[in-house]
Design a protein around this motif. Structure first.
Motif, PDB file in Angstrom:
ATOM      1  N   ASP A  71       0.859  -1.195   0.000  1.00 55.90           N
ATOM      2  CA  ASP A  71       0.000   0.000   0.000  1.00 55.90           C
ATOM      3  C   ASP A  71       0.891   1.240   0.000  1.00 55.90           C
ATOM      4  OD1 ASP A  71      -2.319   1.514   0.049  1.00 55.90           O
ATOM      5  OD2 ASP A  71      -2.570   1.388   2.210  1.00 55.90           O
ATOM      6  N   TYR A  72       1.771   1.317  -0.984  1.00 52.18           N
ATOM      7  CA  TYR A  72       2.827   2.331  -0.963  1.00 52.18           C
ATOM      8  C   TYR A  72       2.407   3.595  -1.691  1.00 52.18           C
ATOM      9  CZ  TYR A  72       7.581   4.124  -0.617  1.00 52.18           C
ATOM     10  OH  TYR A  72       8.685   4.869  -0.298  1.00 52.18           O
ATOM     11  N   ASN A 119       1.540   6.818   3.364  1.00 55.00           N
ATOM     12  CA  ASN A 119       2.161   5.785   4.193  1.00 55.00           C
ATOM     13  C   ASN A 119       3.670   5.957   4.312  1.00 55.00           C
ATOM     14  OD1 ASN A 119      -0.171   4.498   4.960  1.00 55.00           O
ATOM     15  ND2 ASN A 119      -0.175   3.088   3.227  1.00 55.00           N
ATOM     16  N   MET A 133      -0.274  -4.508   4.910  1.00 52.03           N
ATOM     17  CA  MET A 133      -0.558  -5.270   3.694  1.00 52.03           C
ATOM     18  C   MET A 133       0.694  -5.908   3.103  1.00 52.03           C
ATOM     19  SD  MET A 133      -3.427  -2.808   1.910  1.00 52.03           S
ATOM     20  CE  MET A 133      -3.719  -3.929   0.532  1.00 52.03           C
ATOM     21  N   ASP A 166       4.324  -2.390  -6.063  1.00 60.49           N
ATOM     22  CA  ASP A 166       4.489  -1.218  -5.191  1.00 60.49           C
ATOM     23  C   ASP A 166       4.786   0.033  -6.016  1.00 60.49           C
ATOM     24  OD1 ASP A 166       3.978  -2.232  -2.656  1.00 60.49           O
ATOM     25  OD2 ASP A 166       6.053  -2.806  -2.294  1.00 60.49           O
ATOM     26  N   TRP A 199       1.633   1.023  -7.688  1.00 61.20           N
ATOM     27  CA  TRP A 199       0.729   1.638  -6.702  1.00 61.20           C
ATOM     28  C   TRP A 199       1.128   3.082  -6.450  1.00 61.20           C
ATOM     29  CZ3 TRP A 199      -2.894  -1.912  -4.624  1.00 61.20           C
ATOM     30  CH2 TRP A 199      -3.768  -1.391  -3.656  1.00 61.20           C
ATOM     31  N   CYS A 241      -6.847  -1.337  -5.991  1.00 61.60           N
ATOM     32  CA  CYS A 241      -7.209  -0.311  -5.012  1.00 61.60           C
ATOM     33  C   CYS A 241      -8.660   0.108  -5.177  1.00 61.60           C
ATOM     34  CB  CYS A 241      -6.286   0.886  -5.151  1.00 61.60           C
ATOM     35  SG  CYS A 241      -6.540   2.159  -3.889  1.00 61.60           S
TER      36      CYS A 241
END
Length: 345
Positions: free
Chosen positions: A215-216, A220, A238, A247, A250, A306
């Motif tokens: 969840d980068y 975060n 996660m 990642d 994301w 997502c």
């Protein structure tokens, strides 16, 4: 409230006895405060015996996997000790529920701030700081992907075999389960089937497993207050062993491009200076030996995954199990994510 923390969340007497048994400095607790940040888990900062700590435990209302998530987080932070990955240092972990009724761990405090909560000076006034910090955020995830997960004891932490092959079916099934909620009329996502089909048809044939944060994005991470750099990657709930390029995808899906970071950073709506997506990709390529020829695929998968996760809150809101305003907002973000994914097809 007692000593700055709800005793139903953290019993300080029981915590003190456990800390003493771990050989940590003893004495009275000081400056106990519940920290803001993090929507799922509870953070409590305190001093004891001349040392500062942050305690992390599951939320007040546990979910089915809450304790297991904390066990996994603590294991990852322990494995990252001594690595080049900026992260909160793990001090000690209690993987069972006998002390506080939940799994918890203690970590080192990080002197940093979350950029999605607002940018202090000089970040707010100096584009070069935002640019440099943005590149360092990319460096952090490249460093994570470079860690040999087997060498640091995480060889059994996930199920990398078939990881990419499972993704579309796994998340389409998740979306189907939302239909069990009364009041939810099903997903109204125009590009859903088109994006899913494209992902299946264009899946990378080869990839190298590694540690994934899962969840980068800018919500975060913590940035250093004194220098334009990444202070720590946080919220590891996660994390798994999968394809680290997801990642990067994301990060790109959520990256601030001519406006707010999608969904989580309204404070960045009018902020410029962050590296552009092309520069993000180039920076990762400088720091990693991974093949980035299919990075668009990973970005689309990030938007797809997502979006479906956020749609779950919308479905629960339709069923009266979550705030309607929040559900409507997250549904709008889901639509925006799928619209963004469609531009890559």
């Amino acid at each position: 409230m007692t000593d700055g923390v709800d005793p139903a969340l953290v019993d300080l007497d029981r915590l003190a006895a456990w800390m003493d048994a771990q050989g940590l400095p003893s004495g009275p607790f000081g400056r106990v405060e519940t920290l803001a940040g993090g929507t799922q888990n509870v953070l409590v900062r305190f001093e004891r015996g001349g040392r500062e700590y942050v305690l992390r435990r599951p939320p007040r209302h546990l979910r089915r996997a809450s304790n297991e998530v904390l066990r996994r987080e603590a294991r990852v932070l322990a494995a990252l000790a001594g690595s080049d990955v900026p992260h909160p240092g793990l001090i000690a972990a209690c993987p069972d529920e006998s002390v506080l009724g939940v799994v918890f761990y203690l970590m080192e405090p990080v002197d940093g701030f979350n950029p999605t909560a607002g940018l202090p000076a000089p970040y707010s006034r100096d584009e070069s700081w935002r640019h440099a910090a943005g590149l360092d955020v990319v460096d952090g995830i490249a460093a994570l992907g470079a860690v040999d997960h087997e060498a640091v004891g995480l060889g059994d932490f996930g199920k990398p075999d078939g990881f990419l092959e499972r993704q579309v079916g796994r998340w389409m099934h998740e979306l189907d389960t939302y239909g069990e909620l009364d009041g939810y009329g099903g997903p109204r996502i125009p590009q859903l089937d088109r994006v899913a089909a494209w992902l299946e048809a264009n899946r990378p044939r080869t990839w190298t497993p590694g540690i994934m944060h899962g969840d980068y994005h800018l919500a975060n991470v913590l940035l250093d207050r004194e220098r334009p750099r990444l202070a720590a990657i946080v919220d590891w709930e996660m994390c798994t062993i999968g394809d680290p390029l997801l990642d990067l995808g994301w990060l790109l899906a959520m990256w601030p491009v001519g406006g707010a970071e999608l969904g989580v950073a309204t404070s960045l709506a009018d902020v410029s200076g962050f590296p552009g997506p092309g520069e993000v990709i180039a920076r990762y390529a400088e720091r990693s030996a991974r093949d980035l020829s299919a990075i668009d695929w990973y970005t689309v998968l990030a938007c797809f995954k997502c979006g479906i996760i956020l749609e779950g809150t919308h479905a629960r809101a339709c069923a009266g199990k979550a705030d309607k305003g929040v559900g409507d907002l997250l549904h709008a973000i889901t639509l925006a994510l799928f619209a963004k994914a469609d531009t890559y097809l």
